[in-house]
Design an enzyme around this catalytic site. Structure first.
Site, PDB file in Angstrom:
ATOM      1  N   ASP A 141       0.793  -1.182   0.034  1.00 47.82           N
ATOM      2  CA  ASP A 141      -0.047  -0.155   0.016  1.00 47.82           C
ATOM      3  C   ASP A 141       0.798   1.265  -0.075  1.00 47.82           C
ATOM      4  OD1 ASP A 141       0.993  -0.601   2.663  1.00 47.82           O
ATOM      5  OD2 ASP A 141      -0.816   0.375   3.478  1.00 47.82           O
ATOM      6  N   HIS A 148       9.257  -0.477   9.099  1.00 47.42           N
ATOM      7  CA  HIS A 148       8.619  -1.484   9.143  1.00 47.42           C
ATOM      8  C   HIS A 148       8.707  -2.466   7.815  1.00 47.42           C
ATOM      9  CE1 HIS A 148       6.798   0.415  12.611  1.00 47.42           C
ATOM     10  NE2 HIS A 148       6.247   1.479  11.646  1.00 47.42           N
TER      11      HIS A 148
HETATM   12  C1  BDR Z   1       2.501  -0.741   8.618  1.00 49.23           C
HETATM   13  O1  BDR Z   1       1.461   0.093   8.397  1.00 49.23           O
HETATM   14  C2  BDR Z   1       1.882   1.323   7.435  1.00 49.23           C
HETATM   15  O2  BDR Z   1       1.600   2.482   7.845  1.00 49.23           O
HETATM   16  C3  BDR Z   1       3.177   0.916   6.926  1.00 49.23           C
HETATM   17  O3  BDR Z   1       3.452   1.150   5.514  1.00 49.23           O
HETATM   18  C4  BDR Z   1       3.452  -0.566   7.565  1.00 49.23           C
HETATM   19  O4  BDR Z   1       3.245  -1.539   6.655  1.00 49.23           O
HETATM   20  C5  BDR Z   1       3.141  -0.353  10.070  1.00 49.23           C
HETATM   21  O5  BDR Z   1       2.168  -0.478  11.057  1.00 49.23           O
HETATM   22 CA    CA Z   2       2.965  -0.884   4.308  1.00 49.88          CA
END
Ligand code: BDR
Ligand code: CA
Length: 317
Positions: A11, A241
């Protein structure tokens, strides 16, 4: 050695963009495709952003658009305050020239994974709706995927949207529960480790120096993300992340894992919480519980330092 084939379900999103460019630049990986999902942005924007990233890196791979909304619950509003209005900080109105694959993500995934049976690692770094739809559409797919490396969840630590829930699981808890309950190998790279991988802003200026085209773009969009984290953790850092999930594919040894069956709470105050399941019929998930942060930083920087060289090679081949 033959490159490891992967498909990233994503995303994009600032840390998604980093992870995708990291995958494009890593010669140990072959990115077969990108499938897109709502989350940080609406799915139409996610598809456009994924196409644009592939073009920016001159990387030939399919891009297939996925689900517009979660399986059951109402759609949460995209996290513009984390990733910007259109996913890339203050950058807006980008126009890729390519079109997405005509198939919907779960159909693209089923057909492509079957054509490459046993060879593809699926790496979802957004809400798990497309992967849950894949399981509904093609239950036998569990026998054709090599494994999944998922960014999501917070098993032994607090969440980042609520004190219980991590964003990807919170955005579609029913899908997350279905995917964690299926009979396939999962490495779960959740907040247990990703919240500890905090890179200071100078990491990104060094990447920009080494690879001005791709690293410079990451440096530019990162500013928005760093400003968000400055408010949350009081330091000018990026929480890595999605790049952590990509690292866990070829550099699994820098993580430590604990095996537990998991489930996800689908309603109520704890919605999106990933917990150790009492259902012992569920296959154990390998939950990342530790990471060598210095090793992760060195590896990430070394891969991204090569991004422009890899781009030049593709353009000149
Ligand atoms: C996840 O949530 C999204 O904001 C980031 O892209 C990552 O995949 C972290 O909690
Ligand atoms: Ca993500």
């Amino acid at each position: 050695m033959k490159a490891q084939k992967i498909i990233i379900d994503t995303d994009p999103g600032i840390d998604d963009a980093m992870a995708i460019h990291q995958a494009f630049a890593d010669s140990r990986l072959e990115v077969v495709g990108l499938t897109t999902i709502f989350g940080n942005v609406y799915v139409e924007q996610a598809t456009r952003n994924a196409l644009w990233l592939a073009e920016q890196a001159a990387y030939e791979c399919s891009v297939a658009g996925g689900a517009l909304t979660p399986l059951v619950q109402a759609m949460n509003t995209p996290a513009c305050f984390v990733h910007g209005e259109e996913g890339f900080g203050s950058l807006t109105d980008i126009q890729p020239s390519q079109k997405p694959d005509p198939r919907s993500a779960h159909i693209y995934l089923s057909e492509t994974i079957r054509e490459n049976s046993g060879e593809i690692i699926l790496c979802p770094v957004g809400p798990l709706t497309n992967i849950a739809k894949l399981l509904d559409y093609d239950p036998e797919i569990v026998n054709h995927v090599k494994k999944l490396v998922i960014m999501g969840g917070a098993v032994y630590v607090p969440g980042n949207v609520t004190s219980f829930a991590e964003a990807n699981f919170w955005n579609d808890p029913h899908a997350a529960d279905k995917v964690l309950g299926a009979d396939w190998h999962i490495d779960l790279i959740g907040l247990d480790v990703t919240a500890t991988i905090q890179f200071p802003s100078d990491v990104f200026s060094q990447i920009a120096k080494a690879s001005p085209r791709i690293g410079g773009f990451i440096y530019d969009i990162c500013e928005f993300y760093i400003a968000f984290y400055e408010k949350i953790v009081g330091k000018r850092v990026c929480l890595m992340h999605d790049p952590a999930a990509l690292l866990a594919i070829c550099d699994r040894d820098i993580f430590t894992f604990q095996n537990e069956p998991l489930s996800v709470i689908v309603e109520g105050e704890e919605v999106g919480n990933s917990i150790v399941s009492e259902n012992m019929l569920r296959r154990a998930v390998s939950v990342a519980v530790g990471v060598d942060v210095d090793a992760a930083k060195k590896r990430f920087m070394a891969i991204l330092a090569q991004a422009d060289t890899a781009f030049d090679k593709r353009v000149n081949s």
